[in-house]
Design an enzyme around this catalytic site. Structure first.
Site, PDB file in Angstrom:
ATOM      1  N   TYR A 117       0.876  -1.173   0.000  1.00 47.63           N
ATOM      2  CA  TYR A 117       0.000   0.000   0.000  1.00 47.63           C
ATOM      3  C   TYR A 117       0.910   1.218   0.000  1.00 47.63           C
ATOM      4  O   TYR A 117       1.359   1.678   1.049  1.00 47.63           O
ATOM      5  CB  TYR A 117      -0.931  -0.021   1.209  1.00 47.63           C
ATOM      6  CG  TYR A 117      -1.764   1.235   1.373  1.00 47.63           C
ATOM      7  CD1 TYR A 117      -2.401   1.811   0.284  1.00 47.63           C
ATOM      8  CD2 TYR A 117      -1.914   1.840   2.615  1.00 47.63           C
ATOM      9  CE1 TYR A 117      -3.161   2.955   0.421  1.00 47.63           C
ATOM     10  CE2 TYR A 117      -2.674   2.986   2.768  1.00 47.63           C
ATOM     11  CZ  TYR A 117      -3.289   3.540   1.678  1.00 47.63           C
ATOM     12  OH  TYR A 117      -4.044   4.689   1.808  1.00 47.63           O
ATOM     13  N   ASP A 133      -2.081  -1.350  -4.038  1.00 44.94           N
ATOM     14  CA  ASP A 133      -2.373   0.039  -4.364  1.00 44.94           C
ATOM     15  C   ASP A 133      -1.057   0.795  -4.465  1.00 44.94           C
ATOM     16  O   ASP A 133      -0.427   1.103  -3.452  1.00 44.94           O
ATOM     17  CB  ASP A 133      -3.270   0.638  -3.274  1.00 44.94           C
ATOM     18  CG  ASP A 133      -3.660   2.074  -3.566  1.00 44.94           C
ATOM     19  OD1 ASP A 133      -3.229   2.624  -4.593  1.00 44.94           O
ATOM     20  OD2 ASP A 133      -4.397   2.658  -2.745  1.00 44.94           O
ATOM     21  N   HIS A 169     -12.164   1.659  -3.889  1.00 45.72           N
ATOM     22  CA  HIS A 169     -11.378   0.919  -4.873  1.00 45.72           C
ATOM     23  C   HIS A 169     -12.140  -0.335  -5.263  1.00 45.72           C
ATOM     24  O   HIS A 169     -13.052  -0.782  -4.553  1.00 45.72           O
ATOM     25  CB  HIS A 169     -10.018   0.511  -4.301  1.00 45.72           C
ATOM     26  CG  HIS A 169      -9.085   1.658  -4.052  1.00 45.72           C
ATOM     27  ND1 HIS A 169      -7.926   1.856  -4.764  1.00 45.72           N
ATOM     28  CD2 HIS A 169      -9.136   2.674  -3.146  1.00 45.72           C
ATOM     29  CE1 HIS A 169      -7.311   2.929  -4.317  1.00 45.72           C
ATOM     30  NE2 HIS A 169      -8.023   3.451  -3.329  1.00 45.72           N
TER      31      HIS A 169
END
Length: 576
Positions: free
Chosen positions: A214, A255, A362
């Site tokens: 992330y 991500d 998302h």
């Protein structure tokens, strides 16, 4: 590879059929590789009698999703089982994604808030990385099916949080980082590594390392966060390249918080110097552009989605939840499955997005590989089921106590101080008991006591005779100067007017209050573009307008050329 292409499904295909030509010459002409199909019937119908189904293999399905809070239930779950909706949501998520390995980002949970139903799900073994700086911030988690149990697992990229046993290893040269910098980069819980043993359809065993990341967001108002983001990118690349050099296949998924190409962003044409963004330049150096022969675009990794869908527009994975931009697909692609070149070319059968899966700002992304997982016999030590709070073993109280080393002199002084305090306390109690008046001393009168009975004469001053009484304080009226009749008349007039003015003001206040109550809330203004009622928002960004409310168009955000998208209406709300 074959010139004919069969579209691989986005959903799970656990049993794949390897189709070869009948003759060795035909097999060599096809490069020795088979085409994977989802059913034997489809295989025979597509290839006809010139082909045969020779064996079946299991395919590995990996999925990544920025879940935006693992303790926040997804849509529809809270109404089913409100008593344990978060745990039910996790089980439902894993069931719907139906992947061998599920990587979650932005879990927003720390170890003290992690509950057993969230961490331990039947049929899976899980691994968490927590933020050590802030509660309810960042965090990643990896859930592996029991048939895909990793051989090693590790928290962080630097190795500072690695345990003695079960770590992945292969860190590369990190001399450009200080120890404080490495610890800061890994303290936000942004990376988790799991290492798996896989078997290709030819029967060869390989090592595959998944890096669940992330990546930080670069806040325009905080330049130091851009530096932090780029240093995290650099550390991620060093670790991934070191694992490749050690002979492991590598997948970076999660991500990445950067839209790589203009096709990956809804408004790239209007962004100033889009290609000059440091994050996009870093991705240029990391990835290979299969359609470009330039040496500057030959990186060690491949964006798997663009490998299968190089020209697909509107393929976004993140939308603003505040503006409702998902309704008009007004977003960007920030979530990726990146694989090393050899792995993608040889084993990737599909790479997909799942925009229909709701519950976060998302959507999930994933890939299907033509390999099977060889599960480890035992989970690595990082597995959450081995945490003391979930292991089912009773903890001793000594684990919660910190030994305090004291010198003999210090211990003696502490004992003396305690004894002195105890003696002084006893003396004070005795004194209180001795000075408390007995019933015979208090007097038998039940009437109101005189004010003088609460005062004790000072021992330094001579006591007054009981026959002498203390003078009473003079009244205020005796200290005021007598007024003339004219002054008293003027004072009465002024006092009367003041009372009348106060009564009038009070009446006006009451009247305005009831008018505001009975009139109801203020009418919502209409936006200028559609003449529709607006919605009220509150400024949450730190600054002079923090907490102020404003009106804006209620429609979802979309392309400026779309008349159904939000207009630019803006109006500050008047303070109530």
């Amino acid at each position: 590879m074959r010139t004919e292409e069969v579209e691989a499904p986005a959903r799970r295909a656990s049993d794949a059929f390897v189709v070869r030509t009948r003759t060795p010459a035909q097999t060599r002409a096809e490069g020795g590789r088979g085409q994977l199909l989802n059913s034997e019937l489809l295989a025979r119908a597509y290839f006809g009698a010139g082909w045969e189904v020779c064996q079946t293999v299991k395919m590995l399905r990996v999925v990544s999703w920025n879940i935006n809070g693992i303790r926040r239930p997804v849509q529809g779950v809270a109404n089913q089982e409100p008593s344990n909706c978060a745990a039910v949501a996790v089980r439902r998520i894993l069931g719907e994604l139906d992947a061998d390995i599920v990587c979650l980002q932005e879990t927003k949970v720390t170890r003290d808030a992690l509950t057993e139903p969230l961490a331990i799900v039947e049929g899976y073994n899980s691994y968490f990385s927590f933020s050590r700086n802030r509660s309810g911030y960042s965090g990643v988690a990896t859930f592996c099916k029991d048939n895909a149990t990793p051989v090693a697992a590790e928290e962080g990229l630097s190795g500072l949080f690695a345990t003695q046993n079960g770590n992945v290893g292969c860190y590369g040269n990190m001399d450009e980082f200080t120890q404080e910098e490495l610890r800061a980069l890994d303290s936000e819980g942004r990376a988790l590594l799991t290492q798996h043993k896989i078997r290709t359809w030819e029967g060869k065993e390989r090592i595959l390392t998944l890096i669940n990341v992330y990546c930080p967001h670069a806040d325009p108002g905080r330049p130091e966060r851009l530096v932090f983001k780029m240093r995290f990118y650099r550390l991620l690349q060093i670790r991934a390249e070191a694992l490749l050099a050690a002979g492991s296949h590598v997948i970076i998924l999660g991500d990445l918080n950067t839209a790589h190409r203009p096709i990956d962003h809804w408004d790239a044409v209007n962004l100033e110097r889009f290609e000059e963004d440091p994050g996009r330049k870093w991705m240029d150096s990391l990835l290979s552009n299969l359609g470009c022969q330039s040496a500057s675009h030959v990186g060690l990794f491949i964006d798997s989605y663009r490998c299968f869908q190089p020209k697909q527009e509107g393929a976004f994975t993140c939308w603003s939840a505040v503006t409702g931009a998902r309704h008009l697909n007004y977003g960007s692609r920030l979530d990726y499955v990146l694989g090393d070149r050899t792995l993608v070319i040889d084993t990737f059968q599909a790479s997909f997005l799942l925009p229909e899966v709701m519950g976060s700002d998302h959507c999930p992304v994933g890939a299907v590989l033509s390999v099977s997982s060889v599960p480890a016999k035992q989970c690595p030590p990082l597995c959450t089921r081995f945490l003391p709070e979930f292991a089912g073993t009773q903890l001793k109280i000594l684990r919660f106590l910190v030994p305090l080393e004291q010198s003999p002199v210090l211990e003696q002084s502490v004992l003396q101080h305690n004894n002195q305090t105890r003696v002084q306390t006893c003396q004070n109690k005795a004194q209180v008991h001795s000075t408390r008046p007995r019933p015979s001393q208090a007097g038998s009168g039940r009437g109101q006591k005189n004010l003088k009975s609460y005062f004790q004469p000072s021992p330094n001053c001579p006591q007054a005779s009981p026959d002498i009484e203390l003078p009473s304080p003079p009244l205020m009226s005796t200290l005021m100067t007598p007024k003339t009749p004219e002054e008293e008349a003027v004072a009465k007039v002024v006092k009367g007017r003041a009372k009348a003015s106060e009564a009038k003001d009070e009446k006006e206040v009451r009247t305005s209050f009831w008018k505001s109550v009975l009139a109801g809330p203020l009418r919502t203004p209409l936006c200028g573009g559609h003449r529709e009622p607006c919605v009220m928002r509150t400024v949450k960004k730190p600054g002079p307008n923090l907490g102020r409310r404003f009106y804006m168009c209620a429609r979802p955000r979309g392309p400026p050329t779309d008349p159904s998208s939000r207009c630019n209406f803006f109006l500050w709300s008047r303070p109530s």
